[in-house]
Design an enzyme around this catalytic site. Structure first.
Site, mmCIF file in Angstrom:
data_model
loop_
_atom_site.group_PDB
_atom_site.id
_atom_site.type_symbol
_atom_site.label_atom_id
_atom_site.label_comp_id
_atom_site.label_asym_id
_atom_site.label_seq_id
_atom_site.Cartn_x
_atom_site.Cartn_y
_atom_site.Cartn_z
ATOM 1 N N ASP A 157 13.349 13.841 21.400
ATOM 2 C CA ASP A 157 12.252 14.337 20.566
ATOM 3 C C ASP A 157 11.477 15.391 21.350
ATOM 4 O OD1 ASP A 157 12.924 12.320 18.848
ATOM 5 O OD2 ASP A 157 11.167 11.066 19.259
ATOM 6 N N PRO A 200 27.059 7.298 21.789
ATOM 7 C CA PRO A 200 25.631 7.642 21.618
ATOM 8 C C PRO A 200 24.809 7.289 22.859
ATOM 9 C CG PRO A 200 26.453 6.480 19.687
ATOM 10 C CD PRO A 200 27.546 6.413 20.707
ATOM 11 N N THR A 201 25.140 6.174 23.494
ATOM 12 C CA THR A 201 24.416 5.770 24.707
ATOM 13 C C THR A 201 24.672 6.775 25.824
ATOM 14 O OG1 THR A 201 24.453 3.444 24.134
ATOM 15 C CG2 THR A 201 24.257 3.956 26.473
ATOM 16 N N CYS A 391 -10.072 -11.198 5.862
ATOM 17 C CA CYS A 391 -10.784 -9.959 5.596
ATOM 18 C C CYS A 391 -10.852 -9.659 4.098
ATOM 19 C CB CYS A 391 -10.164 -8.818 6.401
ATOM 20 S SG CYS A 391 -11.372 -7.571 6.819
ATOM 21 N N GLY A 393 -8.941 -10.695 2.044
ATOM 22 C CA GLY A 393 -8.605 -12.009 1.480
ATOM 23 C C GLY A 393 -9.839 -12.890 1.311
ATOM 24 N N MET A 394 -10.850 -12.676 2.154
ATOM 25 C CA MET A 394 -12.115 -13.395 1.968
ATOM 26 C C MET A 394 -12.924 -12.741 0.849
ATOM 27 S SD MET A 394 -15.504 -13.922 4.310
ATOM 28 C CE MET A 394 -16.593 -12.855 3.389
ATOM 29 N N HIS A 517 -10.264 -10.917 11.652
ATOM 30 C CA HIS A 517 -8.798 -10.946 11.689
ATOM 31 C C HIS A 517 -8.292 -11.901 12.772
ATOM 32 C CE1 HIS A 517 -7.925 -7.624 8.909
ATOM 33 N NE2 HIS A 517 -9.089 -7.141 9.328
ATOM 34 N N GLU A 519 -5.536 -13.215 13.054
ATOM 35 C CA GLU A 519 -4.115 -13.013 13.368
ATOM 36 C C GLU A 519 -3.905 -12.228 14.658
ATOM 37 O OE1 GLU A 519 -5.762 -11.613 10.892
ATOM 38 O OE2 GLU A 519 -5.062 -9.594 10.398
HETATM 39 N N1 GLN Z 1 -11.478 -3.002 2.613
HETATM 40 C C1 GLN Z 1 -12.290 -4.073 3.085
HETATM 41 C C2 GLN Z 1 -13.440 -3.574 3.941
HETATM 42 O O1 GLN Z 1 -13.401 -2.476 4.424
HETATM 43 C C3 GLN Z 1 -11.452 -5.074 3.853
HETATM 44 C C4 GLN Z 1 -10.889 -4.505 5.106
HETATM 45 C C5 GLN Z 1 -9.774 -5.342 5.670
HETATM 46 O O2 GLN Z 1 -9.233 -6.213 5.003
HETATM 47 N N2 GLN Z 1 -9.368 -5.069 6.886
HETATM 48 O O3 GLN Z 1 -14.395 -4.280 4.141
#
Ligand code: GLN
Length: 550
Positions: A157, A200-201, A391, A393-394, A517, A519
């Site tokens: 690249d 290729p290698t 997030c 999801g809440m 988050h 995760e």
């Molecule tokens: N869009 C929402 C906010 O900005 C949630 C962001 C997210 O899920 N990371 O508050």
């Protein structure tokens, strides 16, 4: 330049490049080597160089780049840094991810300030010096025994060239036995010929040698075993010692098998030999136990993930990993059901969400699929299906509760409906009726205070925790009392009590959602408490209802 300083003598440098094609799992290979070296008692630090011109991936579409991985200090980084943190004990900061965009921004800044004293500013040495300086800076800061630097992109690249030149120079400066090059390459199996092909290698290594880099180790990604003859051929034609030809076959079950695979190939032994590092062999007993639970779990459960980038597994990388870790904690294998949120709007929740042990709604931006996510939260609440919201999801769980439990018609987040009569999720500035709307992102690790006697505090086994954030919108405190009275528990807030961080439902087996988050902080050997609790609840729920697996 690099010779004199103390750390330069003590830190050893490993450079990981990639050849032939992208998506070879260079990051995983680098992280897995990190695991092995750490388990040999070495202090390891990892960093990623990304040749693209964006300053960071924060503004990139997940379809282009996969998830944005957020660090404690709020840096928005490449998802490979997620591998680094999951596989090793390194704490990363924004210094561990360098892009061409950052390098050029710095060089141009210096040029405007007149720092170059009238010289012509050039890729070599000014850009390359800036890249080398980052390695010195990190070695100084983290003082690792080994600094592993992964170069993004593929050899050949154009945009990667300054990075390759910089590591070539750097290796020369730190001297023999202090730096090695590992090239991750692809050995394709050509079905028509029934053979693995090494050309290729060879060409990719030739390309590296053209610019003065001779790899010490070749990690060959392959779907079939290489065999002795092929290893000999690669060794001879690529000028790499026979034992430096490492086979990295596609894993059968889990990415967490990679460190054990590399250990069987004695890659870490060889790395230590090249770098003159005297350490005992890596003790990977605990890691083998993790693999056992992934390969042959006692239980199984099906988890639905409802998102908008479902077609691309990398878009929710850390979420899938954290769910898997929750499974490890419960000796429970996970069967993922990836559900496009928009399809719930079209086909209905019942059709797509029945037969799940648990439902997870991850983070997101923009309104596509939001109503589908709201339907998913409603289904989970009404049917008593374990739910974990992250997030966004809440936020959708909050909107859902407002609309269908509190009867607040038209309740929404101002991200999606500026005119909503009930903006239960809104920017802080909107909540405070400030006219100047900033809407800056809340990023990085912040303290969360947990309520005594909440499910949250019980799961964490603590009252104060630190979690990473990446969002703009917040729960609107005007509605708090109303929600609380209806059984919506605010189990986590910022220390001043102002920002809602974690919620749970009173009359539900497991309905939890957080503004942060979790995760990003889960590891296979240290599953995050919320994911551990979620999978335990999901398994119990599925078991009680005899939800079988396909
Ligand atoms: N869009 C929402 C906010 O900005 C949630 C962001 C997210 O899920 N990371 O508050």
């Amino acid at each position: 330049m690099a010779g004199g300083d103390n750390h330069m003598k003590t830190t050893k440098y490993i450079f990981v490049t990639g050849g032939v094609v992208s998506s070879l799992g260079k990051g995983l290979t680098a992280a897995s080597l990190g695991t092995l070296l750490e388990n040999r008692g070495l202090k390891v630090c990892l960093q990623k160089f990304d040749p693209y011109l964006n300053v960071d991936p924060g503004t990139m579409n997940p379809y282009q780049h996969g998830e944005v991985y957020v660090l404690d200090d709020g840096a928005e980084t490449d998802l490979d840094l997620g591998h680094y943190e999951r596989f090793t004990g390194t704490k990363l900061t924004r210094k561990n991810n360098l892009t061409s965009g950052q390098v050029y921004a710095r060089v141009l800044d210096k040029e405007r300030r007149g720092d170059y004293l009238g010289k012509t500013v050039q890729v070599i040495p000014h850009v390359t010096d800036e890249i080398k300086a980052r390695m010195v800076e990190l070695a100084d800061l983290a003082k690792p025994d080994v600094l592993i630097t992964e170069i993004g992109g593929t050899t050949g690249d154009i945009e990667g060239l300054p990075f390759l030149e910089a590591i070539r120079e750097f290796a020369l400066e730190v001297g023999y036995n202090n730096a090695i090059f590992i090239h991750v390459t692809y050995v394709p199996f050509i079905r028509a010929a029934g053979e693995l092909k090494t050309k290729p290698t060879q060409q990719s290594v030739a390309k590296l040698r053209e610019i003065g880099i001779t790899p010490h180790i070749l990690v060959c990604r392959t779907e079939k075993p290489l065999g002795k003859e092929l290893r000999e051929k690669i060794s001879l034609f690529c000028n790499v010692p026979f034992e430096g030809v490492i086979e990295e076959k596609d894993v059968d079950h889990s990415i967490y098998e990679v460190p054990l695979m590399l250990q069987r190939e004695r890659m870490d032994d060889l790395v230590c030999r090249f770098l003159r590092l005297e350490t005992p062999p890596a003790n990977m007993g605990h890691w083998q136990d993790i693999i056992r639970k992934l390969v042959a779990p006692q239980h199984r459960v099906r988890i639905g993930v409802v998102g908008k980038y479902i077609g691309l597994p990398d878009a929710y990388k850390s979420v899938y990993e954290a769910i898997t870790h929750g499974g490890i904690a419960n000796d429970c294998g996970i069967e993922f059901e990836r559900i496009e949120a928009e399809n719930i709007q079209k086909e209905g929740a019942e059709k797509l969400l029945a037969n799940l042990g648990g439902i997870l709604v991850p983070g997101g931006f923009g309104d596509r699929g939001v109503e589908g996510k709201i339907l998913a939260a409603r289904y989970a609440r009404e049917r008593g299906v374990p739910y974990l919201g992250l997030c966004l999801g809440m936020q959708v769980a909050t909107i859902e509760f407002a609309r269908h439990v509190l009867g607040l018609e038209g309740a929404h987040s101002t991200e999606f409906d500026k005119q909503s009569p009930h903006p239960v999720i809104a920017l802080l500035e909107e909540q405070r009726e400030v006219t100047q709307l900033g809407g800056t992102m809340r990023l990085g690790s912040q303290e969360v205070q947990l309520k005594t006697d909440s499910r949250g505090a019980r799961l964490y086994g603590a009252f104060t925790v630190n979690e990473r954030h990446r969002h703009r919108y917040e729960f609107n405190n005007r509605y708090r009392a109303q929600f609380e009275a209806a059984g919506f528990i605010f189990s986590g807030t910022s220390p001043d009590g102002e920002l809602v961080e974690l919620i749970e439902l009173r009359d539900h087996p497991f309905f939890m959602a957080c503004q942060y988050h979790p995760e990003f902080q889960s590891k296979p050997d240290k599953p995050h408490p919320l994911f551990r609790g979620f999978i335990a609840a999901a398994h119990q729920y599925a078991h009680q209802r005899e939800i079988g697996l396909t």
